[in-house]
Design an enzyme around this catalytic site. Structure first.
Site, PDB file in Angstrom:
ATOM      1  CG  ASN A  10     -47.509 -25.757 -84.913  1.00 12.38           C
ATOM      2  OD1 ASN A  10     -48.361 -26.262 -84.260  1.00 12.38           O
ATOM      3  ND2 ASN A  10     -46.895 -26.198 -85.781  1.00 12.38           N
ATOM      4  CD1 TRP A  11     -47.321 -25.705 -77.894  1.00  7.84           C
ATOM      5  CD2 TRP A  11     -49.461 -25.824 -77.066  1.00  7.84           C
ATOM      6  NE1 TRP A  11     -47.196 -24.474 -77.063  1.00  7.84           N
ATOM      7  CE2 TRP A  11     -48.544 -24.895 -76.193  1.00  7.84           C
ATOM      8  CE3 TRP A  11     -50.758 -26.103 -76.626  1.00  7.84           C
ATOM      9  CZ2 TRP A  11     -49.016 -24.117 -75.244  1.00  7.84           C
ATOM     10  CZ3 TRP A  11     -50.982 -25.465 -75.314  1.00  7.84           C
ATOM     11  CH2 TRP A  11     -50.328 -24.428 -74.793  1.00  7.84           C
ATOM     12  CE  LYS A  12     -44.923 -29.400 -85.839  1.00  8.35           C
ATOM     13  NZ  LYS A  12     -44.257 -30.014 -86.621  1.00  8.35           N
ATOM     14  CG  HIS A  98     -47.182 -26.590 -90.625  1.00  9.21           C
ATOM     15  ND1 HIS A  98     -46.707 -27.846 -90.737  1.00  9.21           N
ATOM     16  CD2 HIS A  98     -46.162 -25.940 -89.576  1.00  9.21           C
ATOM     17  CE1 HIS A  98     -45.612 -28.286 -89.923  1.00  9.21           C
ATOM     18  NE2 HIS A  98     -45.454 -26.949 -89.294  1.00  9.21           N
ATOM     19  CD  GLU A 100     -46.326 -31.166 -89.019  1.00  4.78           C
ATOM     20  OE1 GLU A 100     -47.121 -30.843 -88.648  1.00  4.78           O
ATOM     21  OE2 GLU A 100     -45.189 -31.373 -89.088  1.00  4.78           O
ATOM     22  CD  GLU A 170     -41.981 -24.624 -89.726  1.00  5.00           C
ATOM     23  OE1 GLU A 170     -41.738 -24.466 -88.531  1.00  5.00           O
ATOM     24  OE2 GLU A 170     -42.972 -24.974 -90.161  1.00  5.00           O
ATOM     25  N   GLY A 176     -39.141 -32.055 -87.209  1.00  5.18           N
ATOM     26  CA  GLY A 176     -39.374 -33.200 -86.711  1.00  5.18           C
ATOM     27  C   GLY A 176     -38.479 -34.318 -86.787  1.00  5.18           C
ATOM     28  CB  SER A 217     -34.843 -29.899 -86.101  1.00  3.87           C
ATOM     29  OG  SER A 217     -35.391 -30.951 -86.357  1.00  3.87           O
ATOM     30  N   GLY A 238     -41.618 -26.712 -83.083  1.00  3.21           N
ATOM     31  CA  GLY A 238     -42.698 -27.721 -83.028  1.00  3.21           C
ATOM     32  C   GLY A 238     -42.330 -28.620 -81.669  1.00  3.21           C
ATOM     33  N   GLY A 239     -41.619 -29.509 -81.857  1.00  2.00           N
ATOM     34  CA  GLY A 239     -41.326 -30.599 -80.887  1.00  2.00           C
ATOM     35  C   GLY A 239     -41.114 -30.044 -79.474  1.00  2.00           C
TER      36      GLY A 239
HETATM   37  P1  PGA Z   1     -39.999 -29.217 -85.175  1.00  2.97           P
HETATM   38  O1  PGA Z   1     -41.244 -28.431 -86.121  1.00  2.97           O
HETATM   39  O2  PGA Z   1     -39.602 -28.122 -84.357  1.00  2.97           O
HETATM   40  O3  PGA Z   1     -40.618 -30.321 -84.287  1.00  2.97           O
HETATM   41  O4  PGA Z   1     -39.161 -29.486 -86.147  1.00  2.97           O
HETATM   42  C1  PGA Z   1     -41.226 -27.357 -86.351  1.00  2.97           C
HETATM   43  C2  PGA Z   1     -42.682 -26.925 -87.024  1.00  2.97           C
HETATM   44  O5  PGA Z   1     -43.342 -28.047 -87.760  1.00  2.97           O
HETATM   45  O6  PGA Z   1     -43.335 -25.996 -87.031  1.00  2.97           O
END
Ligand code: PGA
Length: 256
Positions: A10-12, A98, A100, A170, A176, A217, A238-239
């Site tokens: 997930n590149w966000k 998600h 976010e 998640e 993150g 993470s 994500g990251g």
């Molecule tokens: P993260 O994000 O790997 O940066 O913790 C995961 C996500 O939000 O899908």
């Protein structure tokens, strides 16, 4: 029933189209497909066309996802993207609900469920996200909270369509933050999710075939232990997904 591991990046809100194409070439150097592992990237909307083009042109074995969508097919909804547009852009997967989106854009379970049903109607493969806050975890209400999100998110979904649904657990406190849930914690919740699906659809085979990912993470050095858990079928990353150097070790861990 054996489930193929799924690793989703997930590149966000990161990477331009050109940066996205460069990342794809880096991934393609390492990953040329596997019988046991499926890899999907979810770029921002502005990079989807370029990423789809490079996937086709270089015959990459990497799937394409979107990070969000609206539930209507067409109309006066300024700023939104529809499921039919995603299909036309060669997108297969769509991440929905998600944390976010829930936290910053006020998406609740009702919105998430509408989107999920619209995705299924348009033959997209939804990745339904759920996850508890630190407060919920500290109050020891995690399993109840997640169960509610899953039941609400999957409302109105029929047994046949369940074969297209992936769940991503998640925990918000792990996203993150570098604070990864222990494999045991993640497994406990993922096993519960499978139990809830079993209960909702009354068919063990449905629960047994549904892929449940962990996210929060995930990195190259913790992925292998997470993937070793019986009810965890991959990761939503994500990251670590926005550079080939950090994403490849996670794919490699899934392939071991
Ligand atoms: P993260 O994000 O790997 O940066 O913790 C995961 C996500 O939000 O899908």
């Amino acid at each position: 029933m054996s489930r193929k591991l799924l690793v989703v990046g997930n590149w966000k809100m990161n990477l331009t189209a050109a940066q996205g194409v460069q990342l794809m070439q880096g991934l393609d150097d390492f990953f040329r497909g596997s019988d046991n592992v499926e890899v999907v990237v979810a770029p921002p909307f502005t990079a989807i066309h370029s990423v789809a083009t490079v996937i086709d042109f270089d015959k990459m074995r990497i799937g394409l996802g979107a990070q969000n969508m609206y539930w209507e097919d067409v109309g006066a909804y300024t700023g939104e993207i529809s499921p039919t547009m995603l299909k036309a852009a060669r997108v297969n997967y769509v991440i929905l609900g998600h944390s976010e989106r829930r936290e910053y854009f006020d998406e609740d379970d009702v919105v998430v469920s509408k989107k999920l049903r619209a995705a299924l109607k348009n033959d997209l493969l939804p990745i339904l996200c759920c996850g508890e806050s630190l407060e919920v975890r500290e109050d020891e209400e995690t399993l109840e909270y997640i169960e509610e999100q899953i039941r609400a998110g999957l409302k109105g979904v029929n047994v046949t369509d369940m074969s297209k649904v992936t769940i991503a657990y998640e925990p918000i406190w792990a996203i993150g933050t570098g604070k990864v849930a222990t494999p045991r914690m993640a497994e406990e919740v993922c096993a519960h999710i499978r139990h809830v699906i079993d209960d909702m659809f009354g068919l063990e085979s449905v629960a047994a075939q549904t892929r449940i990912l962990y996210g929060g993470s995930v990195k190259g050095d913790n992925a292998e232990l997470i993937f070793a858990e019986p009810n965890i079928d991959g990761a939503l990353v994500g990251g670590a997904a926005i550079s080939a150097d950090s994403f490849i070790p996670i794919i490699a861990a899934a392939m071991r």
